[in-house]
Design a protein around this motif. Structure first.
Motif, PDB file in Angstrom:
ATOM      1  N   LEU A 158       0.841  -1.196   0.000  1.00 58.49           N
ATOM      2  CA  LEU A 158       0.000   0.000   0.000  1.00 58.49           C
ATOM      3  C   LEU A 158       0.875   1.244   0.000  1.00 58.49           C
ATOM      4  O   LEU A 158       1.914   1.278   0.666  1.00 58.49           O
ATOM      5  N   ILE A 160       0.892   5.358   0.807  1.00 66.58           N
ATOM      6  CA  ILE A 160       0.192   6.476   1.445  1.00 66.58           C
ATOM      7  C   ILE A 160       0.889   7.760   1.012  1.00 66.58           C
ATOM      8  O   ILE A 160       2.084   7.953   1.265  1.00 66.58           O
ATOM      9  N   HIS A 183      -3.921  13.009   3.522  1.00 71.31           N
ATOM     10  CA  HIS A 183      -3.325  11.760   3.064  1.00 71.31           C
ATOM     11  C   HIS A 183      -4.220  11.077   2.035  1.00 71.31           C
ATOM     12  O   HIS A 183      -5.385  11.422   1.884  1.00 71.31           O
ATOM     13  N   ILE A 185      -4.616   6.894   0.520  1.00 72.70           N
ATOM     14  CA  ILE A 185      -4.146   5.506   0.533  1.00 72.70           C
ATOM     15  C   ILE A 185      -4.544   4.839  -0.775  1.00 72.70           C
ATOM     16  O   ILE A 185      -5.697   4.924  -1.198  1.00 72.70           O
ATOM     17  N   TRP A 197      -6.380  -1.830  10.526  1.00 74.05           N
ATOM     18  CA  TRP A 197      -6.374  -0.418  10.920  1.00 74.05           C
ATOM     19  C   TRP A 197      -7.114  -0.204  12.227  1.00 74.05           C
ATOM     20  O   TRP A 197      -8.155  -0.789  12.469  1.00 74.05           O
TER      21      TRP A 197
END
Length: 204
Positions: A158, A160, A183, A185, A197
């Protein structure tokens, strides 16, 4: 005519999410127009989300729950307003078997699965699966929301994007940041990216 079973199930899931969002909005006495104003979208878009016609992105779903003042976990409950019923809630603990966990699939194919077996005030704990190309936010612009976020990468990759740097997460990596920091993702890899998360809401 032959019906695609997966398409039927997916449509039912999206309608269920929309219906729960509508119930949560009505419980709080908020009109569709007021919610639309809070989200800077049209009342028609709110209606489409609530009817399951339009799939919200991760960022849109979080913005809706923030505007309604409810935890993200409330979206996974067939009974609007609370966490899904656990298999066991006795002697001070809650237990939910894997087969009974709730999940939703959002825009760009991102899937969320609630991990907390019962109500956890002020805390959202969930698993996300981002398919290749999947993103939390449909635009290239960054977004922010309430709370503090802690992520742990399980598999895949992933990325970010923050306002001043880019971080790539791989299995075993973990990250934490205030959600108020802009941000975005997204999965820049070639396989599904699975992460867990924890979002902490001090005010709730």
């Amino acid at each position: 005519m032959t019906l695609d079973r997966e398409a039927v199930l997916d449509a039912a899931t999206q309608a269920g999410v929309g219906a729960r969002l509508r119930d949560l909005r009505l419980q709080r006495g908020m009109s569709a127009r007021s919610l639309a104003d809070a989200l800077s979208i049209s009342p028609s878009a709110v209606s489409q989300i609530e009817r399951g016609v339009l799939q919200p992105s991760v960022s849109r779903l979080i913005a809706i729950t923030d505007a309604l003042g409810v935890p993200l976990a409330a979206v996974f409950d067939a009974r609007a307003g609370g966490a899904a019923e656990a298999d066991t809630t006795v002697a001070g603990f809650a237990l939910q078997r894997a087969a009974h966990s709730s999940s939703v699939t959002l825009d760009s194919g991102v899937a969320f699965r609630r991990l907390s077996p019962g109500p956890t005030p002020g805390v959202d704990l969930f698993e996300s699966v981002y398919p290749p190309g999947g993103t939390a936010h449909p635009d290239t612009e960054l977004f922010r929301h309430d709370g503090y976020e802690v992520g742990n990468m399980i598999s895949g990759e992933l990325t970010i994007d923050f306002d001043d740097e880019r971080v790539v997460l791989r299995p075993g990596d973990s990250i934490s940041y205030p959600c108020s920091r802009p941000h975005r993702i997204h999965n820049t890899g070639t396989e599904p990216a699975v992460a867990q998360w924890l979002i902490v809401h001090p005010d709730r």
